[in-house]
Structure formats: structure tokens, C-alpha cells
Design a protein around this motif. Structure first.
Motif, PDB file in Angstrom:
ATOM      1  N   ARG A   1     -67.345 -16.964 -59.077  1.00 43.88           N
ATOM      2  CA  ARG A   1     -68.226 -16.124 -58.261  1.00 43.88           C
ATOM      3  C   ARG A   1     -67.890 -14.649 -58.427  1.00 43.88           C
ATOM      4  NH1 ARG A   1     -70.113 -19.306 -52.869  1.00 43.88           N
ATOM      5  NH2 ARG A   1     -70.251 -21.389 -53.773  1.00 43.88           N
ATOM      6  N   ASN A   2     -66.611 -14.346 -58.596  1.00 43.41           N
ATOM      7  CA  ASN A   2     -66.174 -12.967 -58.836  1.00 43.41           C
ATOM      8  C   ASN A   2     -66.626 -12.016 -57.738  1.00 43.41           C
ATOM      9  OD1 ASN A   2     -65.047 -13.890 -61.170  1.00 43.41           O
ATOM     10  ND2 ASN A   2     -66.702 -13.186 -62.493  1.00 43.41           N
ATOM     11  N   GLY A   3     -66.815 -12.502 -56.557  1.00 41.04           N
ATOM     12  CA  GLY A   3     -67.244 -11.676 -55.436  1.00 41.04           C
ATOM     13  C   GLY A   3     -68.103 -12.491 -54.484  1.00 41.04           C
ATOM     14  N   ARG A   4     -68.750 -11.801 -53.585  1.00 44.42           N
ATOM     15  CA  ARG A   4     -69.646 -12.464 -52.626  1.00 44.42           C
ATOM     16  C   ARG A   4     -71.055 -12.487 -53.197  1.00 44.42           C
ATOM     17  NH1 ARG A   4     -68.649  -9.870 -46.783  1.00 44.42           N
ATOM     18  NH2 ARG A   4     -69.990 -11.645 -46.260  1.00 44.42           N
ATOM     19  N   LEU A   5     -71.584 -13.694 -53.350  1.00 47.48           N
ATOM     20  CA  LEU A   5     -72.923 -13.825 -53.915  1.00 47.48           C
ATOM     21  C   LEU A   5     -73.948 -13.205 -52.959  1.00 47.48           C
ATOM     22  CD1 LEU A   5     -72.968 -17.445 -55.367  1.00 47.48           C
ATOM     23  CD2 LEU A   5     -72.618 -15.292 -56.566  1.00 47.48           C
ATOM     24  N   THR A   6     -74.827 -12.391 -53.519  1.00 48.63           N
ATOM     25  CA  THR A   6     -75.895 -11.791 -52.718  1.00 48.63           C
ATOM     26  C   THR A   6     -77.234 -12.464 -52.971  1.00 48.63           C
ATOM     27  OG1 THR A   6     -76.305 -10.136 -54.418  1.00 48.63           O
ATOM     28  CG2 THR A   6     -74.707  -9.564 -52.692  1.00 48.63           C
ATOM     29  N   GLY A   7     -77.293 -13.364 -53.926  1.00 44.90           N
ATOM     30  CA  GLY A   7     -78.538 -14.071 -54.175  1.00 44.90           C
ATOM     31  C   GLY A   7     -78.666 -14.489 -55.617  1.00 44.90           C
ATOM     32  N   TYR A   8     -79.885 -14.971 -55.982  1.00 46.44           N
ATOM     33  CA  TYR A   8     -80.175 -15.406 -57.343  1.00 46.44           C
ATOM     34  C   TYR A   8     -81.437 -14.691 -57.808  1.00 46.44           C
ATOM     35  CZ  TYR A   8     -76.877 -19.196 -56.440  1.00 46.44           C
ATOM     36  OH  TYR A   8     -75.767 -19.911 -56.146  1.00 46.44           O
ATOM     37  N   THR A   9     -81.444 -14.365 -59.068  1.00 45.18           N
ATOM     38  CA  THR A   9     -82.644 -13.804 -59.700  1.00 45.18           C
ATOM     39  C   THR A   9     -83.286 -14.902 -60.531  1.00 45.18           C
ATOM     40  OG1 THR A   9     -81.685 -11.594 -59.776  1.00 45.18           O
ATOM     41  CG2 THR A   9     -83.527 -12.046 -61.260  1.00 45.18           C
ATOM     42  N   PHE A  10     -84.546 -15.230 -60.186  1.00 41.63           N
ATOM     43  CA  PHE A  10     -85.261 -16.321 -60.836  1.00 41.63           C
ATOM     44  C   PHE A  10     -86.483 -15.754 -61.552  1.00 41.63           C
ATOM     45  CE2 PHE A  10     -88.783 -19.418 -60.415  1.00 41.63           C
ATOM     46  CZ  PHE A  10     -88.319 -20.362 -61.315  1.00 41.63           C
ATOM     47  N   LYS A  11     -86.643 -16.093 -62.858  1.00 41.01           N
ATOM     48  CA  LYS A  11     -87.762 -15.612 -63.653  1.00 41.01           C
ATOM     49  C   LYS A  11     -88.362 -16.801 -64.387  1.00 41.01           C
ATOM     50  CE  LYS A  11     -85.377 -11.218 -64.577  1.00 41.01           C
ATOM     51  NZ  LYS A  11     -84.873 -10.305 -65.598  1.00 41.01           N
ATOM     52  N   TYR A  12     -89.688 -16.714 -64.630  1.00 42.60           N
ATOM     53  CA  TYR A  12     -90.322 -17.766 -65.413  1.00 42.60           C
ATOM     54  C   TYR A  12     -91.563 -17.192 -66.084  1.00 42.60           C
ATOM     55  CZ  TYR A  12     -93.738 -18.221 -61.573  1.00 42.60           C
ATOM     56  OH  TYR A  12     -94.695 -17.973 -60.656  1.00 42.60           O
ATOM     57  N   GLN A  13     -92.012 -17.887 -67.160  1.00 45.57           N
ATOM     58  CA  GLN A  13     -93.189 -17.466 -67.913  1.00 45.57           C
ATOM     59  C   GLN A  13     -93.704 -18.655 -68.708  1.00 45.57           C
ATOM     60  OE1 GLN A  13     -90.236 -15.408 -71.133  1.00 45.57           O
ATOM     61  NE2 GLN A  13     -92.150 -14.412 -70.761  1.00 45.57           N
ATOM     62  N   ILE A  14     -94.980 -18.601 -69.049  1.00 46.32           N
ATOM     63  CA  ILE A  14     -95.598 -19.655 -69.859  1.00 46.32           C
ATOM     64  C   ILE A  14     -95.112 -19.510 -71.294  1.00 46.32           C
ATOM     65  CG2 ILE A  14     -97.785 -20.502 -70.800  1.00 46.32           C
ATOM     66  CD1 ILE A  14     -99.100 -19.724 -68.173  1.00 46.32           C
ATOM     67  N   ASP A  15     -94.737 -20.623 -71.925  1.00 38.47           N
ATOM     68  CA  ASP A  15     -94.225 -20.637 -73.293  1.00 38.47           C
ATOM     69  C   ASP A  15     -95.220 -21.394 -74.170  1.00 38.47           C
ATOM     70  OD1 ASP A  15     -92.829 -20.621 -75.590  1.00 38.47           O
ATOM     71  OD2 ASP A  15     -91.212 -21.942 -74.908  1.00 38.47           O
ATOM     72  N   SER A  16     -96.154 -20.640 -74.733  1.00 34.14           N
ATOM     73  CA  SER A  16     -97.143 -21.265 -75.610  1.00 34.14           C
ATOM     74  C   SER A  16     -96.642 -21.236 -77.040  1.00 34.14           C
ATOM     75  CB  SER A  16     -98.496 -20.530 -75.496  1.00 34.14           C
ATOM     76  OG  SER A  16     -98.364 -19.205 -75.976  1.00 34.14           O
TER      77      SER A  16
END
Length: 1249
Positions: free
Chosen positions: A940-955
Motif C-alpha cells: 500500500r505504501n501509505g493510506r489508500l485514498t481510492g482507485y482510478t478506474f478507466k475503460y474503453q471499447i476495444d474494436s
């Protein structure tokens, strides 16, 4: 004048001056002017050309320029002939209109200034070159008696610069010079004694003026030598002892400046002509810089230094006596730099110094200027102080930028140097071009550059391949300029390197690449060759090199190029010499070069005459005989012997061996060697040895058998001739001194009772030596010594006959004890989440109680130890865990071990970026949604502040728009709704702390189909073919899955399917299939869960039992038999044709021949019914061409021929039943077209006929 600073502050600033080094400021940043080019101080010009005085400078803003002449402002605008080049300070004075160059003579100085300061050039003294004419004079003829001395004066006009003098005749031929006749340094021509051949009316002195390239000539001088034969008593009157013509007095002095050329000359009168030699009192004449010119009359020393001062003596002598002259040389020095001022770049509130250290004789005075004005007249600046040759700056402010000049001068010259202080606040920038690829050979050093700029000066750190760990350790050297040095480059050092520059204003980085190449090595070097004349010889040279480098093989003969001779042929890995001659003998070297390194090897070629017939048998020589000892001495004896048979090979040398029956009975040692032409040797012996001798002979074949031993000779004992070697002193305990040595060999003892006298005393404390004698040991322990103090140690050999020579003393140290004190003032500075710096105060020398080897920093939480050199008082602690608590201790250690540890220091590392999530998976629950699940990172290397989630269509063609979501730290799953059916998505997730975002995990998934799969299959066009490698299976695939396999099974078998993975292509070769069997084959696509999603239709592949090789039909037995039968049939038909012809039968052959018009058919006499001969073509292998061969039978003008009965294509029978062979007469085009057809019996018959 600026106020001086107190001593302690000055010392502090001097220390800081070593830390803050000069930097090259990029030209896009504000900076004071810097002079980049200027004319020389003493500037001599050609009056026939325009005058150009150079002054170039850089700065930002770009500087403007002004000039002074003779100390006052130079008004260039008032003289239309004077121009200044645009954006430059260079002056151009146009004198092409007849203006006099001397009108512009004077002292010029250029100033370059902008809003930050003013830089000034040297004072440029401008003078025009002068080449005046010789004054008119009338020179009377000179009459001299033979043997007298003579001086012809040149006295050239004074030019600027001084002219070059030489003597010639009126035919422009240089006058020959010798020990008797020579030109002096001032240009005069000296004759030590004149001879009748010196008579001439054309002694002309010339002066060449180098700047104008003009030559002036003096009036010719006429010399007449009278040849008189007058003798007094028993020797000629003109013979005399030497007398110096130059210098005239007995002692002279000469002053020369350091770095210049010292020339001294002595020219003597005398008969016979005196010889001149030189010596220096109490010293040697420097051989590397000294040369003797003008037949040793002139001594010239270049690049004079203070060591060249002293007394020099020139000596002239002949057979009647000698004379000497002393020259006292003093060396003074114009100012020269010890440390020239350097530009200084400081950030606001920083400290720094500019030093101006110059030497000279007399000692130069130092004067400081600011922006061209004396510093005492400059505006006061509380951040600046002057202390002699040092400017000290502290707590500088923006706006304190200026250019400072240092002037160092004495009576012989001056030095002027500009150095600016530029106050800037700039983030780091890397000036080295990016992505440079460095190539280096393995085990060679590497320098990776990282040139940076920033204010404050950036701190440089290096990383390899990733930014996870900083480079440290003994394998790397980090230079102050940012360069990374790798001592011994290894393949593991290859890769991407990143240099990072940091200061408090920012960060910058650059990437370079290192490729470590395999070294070039010659694996099979050329070997010695002895070859007979007119034979061939081959030198092999096989090498290995890095496959990415292009090699070049070069051959040399005797370190030069190969002869330009076609007999020398160089191949890729050999040299061939055909028809060898005696001139080819020599050393041959092959050199394998690449762009990075090379290797070479050599071998000798010996050319010999062809051996006579019968060949001579060469053997080893016979053993020497009749050994005799004569002339015995205390340590010598003479050995004589009779050589054995040479056996057709001359004896090259004799080897003499001895046996010591007293110390090593039965062991023979080599004593000496003598040439093969000698049969006597004078042997040097050692005392106290029982010698026996034997002799071996050596020829080109080898050594002979040893001779019979001589009778024994015993030498008398004596005191030792030498002492033990490798004497050392060291301690193993804190209160002892162990003295060790290498004992003497028995042969070195020189007598019985060998002992060693061991002596020691404490250096600088004890005057008397303490000694003890020991035997049969190689060490002695002295107890009760103080801890780690120096001792003088000696070991002397002695025996019953006395002491050996006096030994030399060596220095050793008594034993060490553990350090008694711990490093103090331990402080920890946390640099980032994985790096900290620890600082400490060094332990006192008294507390070390030994030789300090370094400091150890022990991390209790990390269970690791970092070791630092003894001159370090700070060090970096890498590879720390972010967001962790550590405790460290520092200890000093010596050769005995570690001392007490310091007080533990506790520190915490800040947060870092987290690691990647522990897992990430995607699942489809219904038609239009996907559920994503993940786990928190292990690191963790510290206090987690959240997650970054990304997505996209893969044609298939491209990626869609990237969507981004921020998720809370306590969330571990997420569902995307309302997604299109049957669509592939690419997902990215990463954890983050306050420090930043960690690495990203990626997954792909496809939404569920909303209806049954389309009728169109995922696979198509599945086919197979056989090749030498196996069964080639090819297909087309339109599905989304990327994991494809080819499965196969023997037809009608119950075994499991075999599976082979496909590497991203749409074909695959199945190897190892059994011949003669049939296989069922299919292509399968698998999903992420290793379940088959699609598979093709099954394909039946039959492997043939044996693939028949293609053979030439003309070589088969059945074909040869068939051809024989056809030939027999033709012979029978031929006989029938002849019978029909004799009966008068007519055949319509002639008409057909005329219709074809074959150009190959030649007329033949009617009676000449013979077979044509086969051409070379007939001997070639049979081919499928239908073109008649050159062996076709020629025809005459008759209606019948052999060819008519053997047509190549259309074979017919006439109406009467007879066989007619129609000749086709095809064109070349038809023959070429038919040549590609497979062979047939008919074609072969055509070729045969």
C-alpha cells in the motif's frame, strides 16, 4: 572597498565554493556577457590588407559592444573607414583606399555589456609589420690568411617581427655549413678557420620578413684566402688552441621567461676546428626538451621552467688545448594561471566564491574589477567581500549579477580573465540529447553522460530499466558533472538508463541506452609455417565477434601492408600465398576489426629450399662426453666437454645443469646456457654446495640425452650473501606485533647453522633496536606492544660463518583494538519515500585504535547494513519501504572490528505511490452489464485514498473514447450497466495514495450475445498440404479469442486429441506425423477459462508412406534399356531404307525437307553416307529438349538421309508400309518452349541421334 569578512565565515564560504561548481548557462536564460573570441594581445598586421580586430561575445540579452583606444573611448562613427560587424564587436578598418595602417596603431580594448554586466577583452596592442630596406653601404673585399678565423657581419634592418636570416650565393644556393663554418643566432657567418675553398665573391646575407613575405638582400661580400706555407719550429704557425669568438668574455648571463625558448651559443676560433660540448653544473640537461643545433654550437631548450635555471658551461677543445665559457641562466615568469576565475551561477540566498590564483616571478599582484571598473569604485554590495585573490558571495539576491575581472600582472606581463556571477532560480533541465545509444565492449568501462543545468545545482540520480531503485554500489562511479561510470561493463548492464535531476524548483529526466557487446576474439590464430620455395602456404585466422557488429579482417606483413601481388589471396578467415618465394618470409599478422574493438595474432613464415633427394634424416644430437673441471675457485670453476654427433642438425646451444648432493640429492637444476659453438663454460657457484655437473646439447630436433655427471666439487661455507625477502610487520592482537618473512632457500644459506636475526623498534620513540635470533621459522611475535603504533622492522640472515648484509628497515604496525567511540551527531534526512540520507560526525583518530576502514549504518527494521568509506560523513540509504518506521545506528570499524554504536535514530518514510491491485477480474452476469472485482494492493505504501478506474471499447480497428471513474478505497467491486451487446471492452484499474497513482492492471471482456450466435462460423477455409517439414494447416478466423490451438488425432483411434499452440498466425506446421497414416485435424479457439469457444470442422489429412525423390530419368535402367531397343529398331529401319533405295524406290522426303528449310542441314556428297561426330553437347546429361543436337547426321543433296528416318516428333508410315522419319526443323523459339517439358523416350532419342 568592500568590507572584509571574518576568518571562520571565510573558511565556511571556501568550503561552499567546492560544492557550488561552475555551470554552462543555456543561452535561452538571462546571463551576463562572456567574451568568446578576441584578437591576440600583441597583434601585428599586414599593412597591405584591411585591419580586422576580433571581439565576439555571448549573453542574454545579446550584448552591445564598445571600444577604447589608448585608454579613451574610440569614436568609430567619426571615421567612415571603421565599421563594426552586426551583432558583433569585431572592428574592420578599410585601408584599401590608400590609408596608412600606422594611423590606426595603438592599444585597443573591447567591452561587451548588457543589463546584467560588462565583460572586457585583453588590451590588444595593434602594430603594423615592417620590412625596411638594407641601408646602402660599400663593402670592401676581405683578405684573410689560411687558417685564420673570420666573421662576416649581416646586420639586417630591424623589422617587425624580426626577420629570418640565411646566407646564399648569387645562384640562390644556400651556403654549406659545418663545424668550421656556421651561422650565429644574430645572423653573422663565423669561420673558425678559413681555407682556400672559402674564397668567393658571392657571400650574400638575406633577410625574410614573415608577415609581408618579402626578402631583402645585403650587398655581396668578397672573401679571398691566401694560401701561405710558413712554418715556425716543428708545427705550422696557424695551428692553435681554441679561443671563443662568441661569447667574448669568460662568464656571461642570460635571462629567459618561463615557457619560452632558451638559446645559448658558443663559437670558437681554432685550428684544427674545435669541437663544442655542453654541461650543466650540479644537474642534467633536460633530454626531452633540449636539442643541440648548428653542429653542437647552439643549445636550445624549449618550454623553459624554473628548473632550467643555473650555470651552463660550453667547452671547446682540439688537440692543442681547450677553453670553456660559463653562462648563468636565470628564469623569470610572466603571470600564469594556477586557478583562473570561473563563472558562478547561484540561486537566491546561496553562497559561493570566485578565486583568481596566478603565479609568476616576481609574484604577480592581483587586482579586481567589476563590469570593467576597479572594484573599489563599484557600488557597495553587502553580499560581496574581497579577500586577496578571492571574491566571497553570501546570501546573494536577485539583481546581484555582474561580470568580475581579475588582473594578475608583474613586470613581464599580465593576465586578464572575466567571470560572471549570475543569480538565477531555474528548475533542472537535462542538456544531454535523449535516447542516445552507447555501445561498449564487455569488461570495458562505460561513461553515460547526463549534462544538466539548474539553479540551485541539481542533484543527479540514476536508475536502470525502471524508477523502482536508484543505482548505487561499488560497481558505479557517479561524477560531479552527472556522468555515470561503469567500471566493468557486463551483459547484465545492458538496458535503459534514466538520469533524474532534482532541485527545490522541479525535476527533469533523460533516458539513454547501453548495449554491451561481446568482445572480438581470435579463436584459431595463424601458426608458424615452414614451407619450401615454390609451394603454397595457408594461414588460418578464425575469429568470433558480436553478431551485431560488422567485422573486417586485415592482414599485415612485417607490420606493413601485404605486397600488391596476385599470389596473396585473402579470404574471410584465411590468407593463402601461392608459389612462395624467399621474399615472402616474415611475420604475418591478422587483425579482426569491428567498430568497437579489435584482436590480432601473428605467425612467422620461414621459406626453405626443397630438401635434397634422398631426404636427410635429422635427429637429436648425441650426448656430450669427457666432462672435465679445471681452475677451481672459492665461487667459480671451469667446465670443459666434448660435443656429441650433430646428426645433420647443427647444435644451437648447450644447457649445463647441476645437482646439490648436500641439500637436494637427485634433483637437477638448470645453471646456465652457452652457444653451440663453445665447449667451455666458466661457472659461478654458491658457497656450501656439493656440486655435480652434466651437459645437454640442443639442435632443431630437440635436446640430447644428458652427459655422464662430472666428479663432485664442494664449495666452502661463507656468511649469507642475502637476507630474507617480503619482510612485513602486522598485529593479530591489540598488544602484539607479528613479524613475518620469506625464508632463504638451502642454496642461499651459504653455510650451516642458518638463523634469522629479528630486530624491531618503535618508530620515532625508541632509538635502540631490540633483537632476537630464531631458526627454522618464518615469523616472530612481539608481545606487550602499544595498540596500533608504527614499528621499524628488520630481518637479517646469519650462519656459523657470520652475518648477512645489513638489511633495510620496513614499517609495520602493531595490532588494532576495537574503536572506543561511536560516531556522534547522527542525523537522518528523508529524501523521498524510498531514500534517506544519514549524516554523522567522524570519530576522533585517537578513538579508532587502528586503521579506520569505514562506517557501518545498521537499519534495525530493515535488517540491513550499509558500509561507507572512512572519509565519508554522510551516505544514502536506498530501497526503503514507503510509509514505514525505521531505527538506525552508526558504528566505526577498523581491521579488528566494530566499535560502539551511536544512539539509535528513529525516522519515518513518507507515503509513496501504491503497488498494483492484488487481483483484477471481469465477469458477465447478464446481457448488458459487466462486473469488475479487485483486491487492495499488497504494497500500500501509505493510506489508500481510492482507485482510478478507466475503460474503453476495444474494436478491431481502434480504441474507443477512454472513460474514467474515481472509486473509494473501501470498494472492491463495480458493475457497469446498459452496455452494448457483444462488445469487447478494455479495463484499467490502479490504486492511489496522496503521493500519486500506482501501476495499472488491465483486463479485457466481452458482453454476452443478446441472441443465438450467427450462422457464420468463426473458422473458414481450413485446408492442409504436405511439405518436407510436415503437414501445413491453414485457416481463417474471425472470432475475438486470441488463444488458438491445432488439435489432431489418428483417424478411427480412441486416444485423446493432441494439442499444439498457435503463435499468433493463421497457419501451423504439424511435425512428427507418422507416414502412411490418416489424421483428423481441427482448429480450436479457447477463452480465458481455457474452455473451447469455437472449433473448425474436422479435416482429414493423409500422410504419404514415402515421398519419392525426383530423379533424372536419363539415369534410370529401364530408360536406358528402352533407348537401346529404340536404337536397334532405328538400325533395322535404316537397313530397310537402304534396301528400298537400292531397288529404286522413291520417297517424298526431299519435298518435306525443302518445305522445312532447316538451316542446320548441310549438303553431303552422294557417296558419303557416314555418321556425324558427337559434339560436346552429346556428353551432357540428357534433357527434355526436342531441338536436334549438334550430333545430328549431315545430309547431302540426295533425297535420302539418316535424319529422314529418325524424325524428332511426328513418326509416320508411308502408304507402302515403309517407315519415314520426318525431320521437324523447329525454330529456336519452339525449342526453348519445349525444353521445359519432362523427359520422354522420344525426346531422348532425338538427343541420342
Amino acid at each position: 572597498m568592500d568590507r572584509p569578512r571574518d576568518g571562520p565565515l571565510a573558511l565556511l564560504l571556501l568550503f561552499l565554493g567546492h560544492v557550488i561548481t561552475a555551470l554552462e548557462v543555456p543561452l535561452d536564460l538571462l546571463q551576463p556577457p562572456t567574451i568568446t573570441h578576441q584578437s591576440p594581445k600583441d597583434y601585428i598586421i599586414d599593412p597591405r590588407e584591411n585591419i580586422v580586430i576580433h571581439c565576439e561575445a555571448k549573453g542574454k540579452p545579446h550584448p552591445s559592444f564598445s571600444w577604447t583606444r589608448n585608454g579613451t573611448h574610440f569614436e568609430m562613427d567619426k571615421d567612415p573607414k571603421v565599421l563594426m560587424k552586426p551583432r558583433s564587436g569585431t572592428l574592420v578598418m578599410d585601408i584599401s583606399g590608400g590609408e596608412r595602417a600606422e594611423a590606426y596603431e595603438g592599444v585597443y580594448q573591447c567591452s561587451a555589456h548588457n543589463e546584467l554586466g560588462t565583460a572586457v577583452s585583453n588590451s590588444i596592442v595593434l602594430r603594423q609589420s615592417r620590412s625596411p630596406l638594407w641601408s646602402k653601404e660599400r663593402i670592401s673585399p676581405i683578405i684573410a690568411q689560411k687558417g685564420q678565423s673570420l666573421i662576416l657581419h649581416c646586420r639586417p634592418p630591424a623589422g617587425l617581427p624580426p626577420p629570418i636570416i640565411f646566407w646564399m650565393d648569387n645562384n640562390f644556393q644556400r651556403l654549406p655549413q659545418s663545424r668550421r663554418v656556421s651561422q650565429a643566432l644574430n645572423g653573422d657567418l663565423y669561420f673558425s678557420n678559413v681555407q682556400p675553398e672559402d674564397s668567393s665573391s658571392n657571400y650574400i646575407c638575406y633577410a625574410r620578413f614573415p608577415h609581408t613575405q618579402t626578402i631583402q638582400q645585403k650587398q655581396p661580400i668578397s672573401v679571398r684566402v691566401l694560401d701561405s706555407e710558413v712554418f715556425v719550429s716543428d708545427k705550422p704557425v696557424d695551428e692553435r688552441a681554441p679561443v671563443f669568438m662568441v661569447p667574448s668574455e669568460s662568464v656571461s648571463s642570460k635571462m629567459v621567461l618561463r615557457g619560452e625558448i632558451l638559446e645559448m651559443e658558443c663559437i670558437a676560433d681554432g685550428l684544427p676546428t674545435p669541437a663544442i660540448s655542453w654541461v650543466k653544473r650540479n644537474s642534467e640537461i633536460p633530454s626531452g626538451r633540449a636539442s643541440f643545433l648548428s653542429f653542437d654550437k647552439t643549445l636550445r631548450i624549449t618550454d623553459v621552467s624554473e628548473a632550467d635555471a643555473g650555470e651552463y658551461r660550453c667547452i671547446a677543445n682540439n688537440r692543442h688545448g681547450s677553453v670553456h665559457h660559463t653562462i648563468r641562466v636565470t628564469v623569470n615568469a610572466a603571470p600564469y594561471w594556477i586557478s583562473a576565475p570561473r563563472n558562478l551561477v547561484l540561486a537566491p540566498k546561496e553562497m559561493g566564491i570566485i578565486t583568481c590564483q596566478a603565479a609568476g616571478h616576481p609574484k604577480p599582484s592581483i587586482r579586481w574589477l567589476m563590469n570593467g571598473l576597479p572594484i573599489e569604485n563599484a557600488p557597495k554590495d553587502p553580499s560581496r567581500s574581497v579577500e586577496g585573490d578571492t571574491l566571497i558571495f553570501s546570501e546573494v539576491q536577485t539583481g546581484s549579477s555582474a561580470v568580475y575581472q581579475c588582473n594578475a600582472s608583474n613586470q613581464y606581463g599580465y593576465l586578464l580573465s572575466n567571470a560572471f556571477v549570475n543569480v538565477l532560480a531555474e528548475p533542472p533541465r537535462v542538456l544531454t540529447p535523449p535516447n542516445i545509444v552507447y555501445q561498449v565492449i564487455m569488461n570495458k568501462p562505460t561513461l553515460l553522460e547526463c549534462v544538466t543545468f539548474g539553479s540551485p545545482v541539481p542533484i543527479i540520480t540514476w536508475f536502470k530499466d525502471s524508477r523502482s531503485s536508484m543505482l548505487e554500489g561499488n560497481a558505479y562511479v557517479f561524477h560531479e558533472n552527472g556522468t555515470l561510470e561503469i567500471h566493468m561493463s557486463q551483459p547484465s548492464n545492458s538496458g535503459k538508463y534514466t538520469c533524474v535531476a532534482r532541485n527545490n524548483l522541479g525535476i527533469s529526466e533523460n533516458h539513454v541506452y547501453l548495449e554491451v557487446k561481446e568482445p572480438t576474439r581470435i579463436l584459431r590464430p595463424p601458426e608458424y609455417r615452414e614451407v619450401q620455395r615454390n609451394r603454397d602456404v595457408v594461414f588460418e585466422c578464425k575469429a568470433k565477434h558480436d553478431p551485431s557488429l560488422v567485422p573486417t579482417m586485415t592482414w599485415l606483413k612485417d607490420d606493413g601492408e601485404l605486397p600488391d601481388d596476385e599470389r596473396f589471396r585473402v579470404d574471410s578467415d584465411s590468407l593463402t600465398i601461392t608459389d612462395v618465394t624467399e621474399s615472402d618470409a616474415g611475420m604475418y599478422t591478422c587483425i579482426m576489426n569491428t567498430t568497437l574493438d579489435q584482436d590480432s595474432a601473428s605467425a612467422q613464415l620461414t621459406v626453405v629450399e626443397a630438401p635434397p633427394t634422398p631426404a636427410v634424416i635429422y635427429e637429436q644430437p648425441g650426448a656430450p662426453t669427457d666432462l672435465e673441471l679445471t681452475d677451481p675457485g672459492a665461487r667459480s670453476i671451469q667446465l670443459t666437454w666434448t660435443p656429441g654427433e650433430e646428426h645433420n642438425s647443427p647444435i644451437k646451444k648447450f644447457l649445463i645443469q647441476y645437482e646439490d648432493a648436500l641439500h637436494q640429492s637427485g634433483v637437477w637444476h638448470n645453471l646456465t646456457e652457452v652457444p653451440g659453438t663453445k665447449t667451455t663454460a666458466h661457472l659461478k657457484l654458491s658457497p656450501y654446495v656439493h656440486y655435480s655437473f652434466r651437459v645437454l646439447a640442443l639442435n632443431d630436433v630437440g635436446f640430447s640425452r644428458p652427459s655422464m655427471p662430472s666428479h663432485q666439487y664442494r664449495t666452502s661455507p661463507a656468511a649469507p650473501d642475502e637476507n630474507p625477502t617480503e619482510v612485513k610487520g602486522h598485529g593479530t592482537e591489540h598488544d602484539n606485533l607479528v613479524i613475518t618473512w620469506k625464508p632463504l632457500m638451502p642454496l642461499q644459506a651459504n653455510g650451516p647453522g642458518l638463523q634469522y636475526k629479528v630486530m624491531w623498534r618503535q618508530q620515532g620513540i625508541e632509538k635502540d633496536w631490540t633483537s632476537v635470533s630464531v631458526a627454522n621459522v618464518s615469523k616472530f611475535v612481539v608481545s606487550g606492544t602499544p595498540t596500533f603504533v608504527p614499528y621499524e622492522v628488520m630481518v637479517q640472515a646469519l650462519n656459523d660463518y657470520g652475518l648477512g648484509p645489513k638489511p633495510g628497515a620496513v614499517i609495520g604496525y602493531s595490532g588494532e583494538d576495537f574503536p572506543s567511540a561511536a560516531p556522534g551527531d547522527v542525523r537522518v534526512l528523508v529524501l523521498n519515500s524510498t531514500l534517506a540520507e544519514v549524516r554523522w560526525s567522524p570519530v576522533s583518530p585517537e578513538s579508532v585504535r587502528g586503521r579506520l576502514q569505514g562506517y557501518k549504518v545498521q537499519l534495525s527494521s530493515h535488517h540491513s547494513t550499509e558500509i561507507f568509506s572512512p572519509n565519508k560523513t554522510r551516505g544514502k540509504l536506498p530501497d526503503l519501504l514507503p510509509y514505514s518506521v525505521y531505527s538506525l545506528r552508526v558504528t566505526a570499524f577498523n581491521g579488528r572490528g566494530e566499535g560502539p554504536s551511536s544512539v539509535p535514530q528513529r525516522f519515518e518514510t513518507p507515503e509513496g505511490v501504491p503497488g498494483a491491485p492484488s487481483f483484477f477480474k471481469v465477469s458477465a452476469l447478464d446481457l448488458d452489464s459487466l462486473t469488475l472485482e479487485w483486491g487492495p494492493p499488497h504494497e500500500r505504501n501509505g493510506r489508500l485514498t481510492g482507485y482510478t478506474f478507466k475503460y474503453q471499447i476495444d474494436s478491431k480497428n481502434d480504441l474507443g473514447l477512454l472513460e474514467e471513474l474515481d472509486l473509494p478505497s473501501n470498494q472492491s467491486s463495480f458493475t457497469l450497466h446498459n452496455l452494448p451487446h457483444s462488445t469487447r471492452y478494455k479495463f484499467y484499474i490502479s490504486a492511489r495514495t496522496q503521493r500519486g497513482v500506482g501501476p495499472t492492471l488491465t483486463e479485457e471482456a466481452v458482453t454476452v450475445l443478446d441472441r443465438a450466435p450467427p450462422v457464420t462460423p468463426a473458422f473458414g477455409n481450413v485446408s492442409s498440404s504436405m511439405s518436407e517439414d510436415g503437414a501445413l494447416i491453414s485457416w481463417e478466423y474471425w472470432g475475438p479469442e486470441k488463444h488458438l490451438y491445432v488439435e489432431y488425432i489418428i483417424d478411427n483411434s480412441d486416444e485423446d486429441w493432441h494439442k499444439e499452440k498457435v503463435n499468433g498466425s493463421q497457419f501451423h506446421v504439424l511435425k512428427g506425423l507418422k507416414k502412411g497414416l490418416a489424421y483428423k485435424v481441427r482448429v480450436v479457439a479457447q477463452g480465458h477459462d481455457d474452455q473451447a469457444v469455437h472449433h473448425s470442422e474436422e479435416l482429414l489429412v493423409k500422410v504419404p508412406a514415402m515421398v519419392s525423390p525426383q530423379v533424372d530419368i536419363a539415369t534410370q535402367g529401364w530408360f536406358i534399356g528402352l533407348m537401346s531397343a529404340i536404337a536397334l529398331l532405328i538400325l533395322i529401319l535404316l537397313i530397310i531404307c537402304f534396301i528400298k533405295r537400292n531397288k529404286g524406290g522413291k520417297y517424298p522426303v526431299k519435298e518435306k525437307e525443302d518445305a522445312h528449310g532447316d538451316p542446320e542441314i548441310q549438303p553431303m556428297k552422294e557417296d558419303d553416307i557416314t555418321f556425324g561426330e558427337y559434339s560436346d553437347e552429346d556428353r551432357k546429361p540428357l534433357k527434355g529438349s526436342r531441338t536436334p543436337s549438334s550430333g545430328t547426321v549431315k545430309r547431302d543433296g540426295s533425297d535420302d538421309s539418316l535424319v529422314d528416318c529418325g524424325d524428332s516428333g511426328d513418326t509416320q508410315f508411308n502408304e507402302d508400309g515403309s517407315f519415314i522419319g520426318q525431320y521437324s526443323g523447329r525454330s529456336d523459339r519452339d525449342a526453348t518452349h519445349d525444353s521445359s517439358e519432362p523427359p520422354s523416350p522420344v525426346n531422348a532419342m532425338n538427343s541420342f541421334v
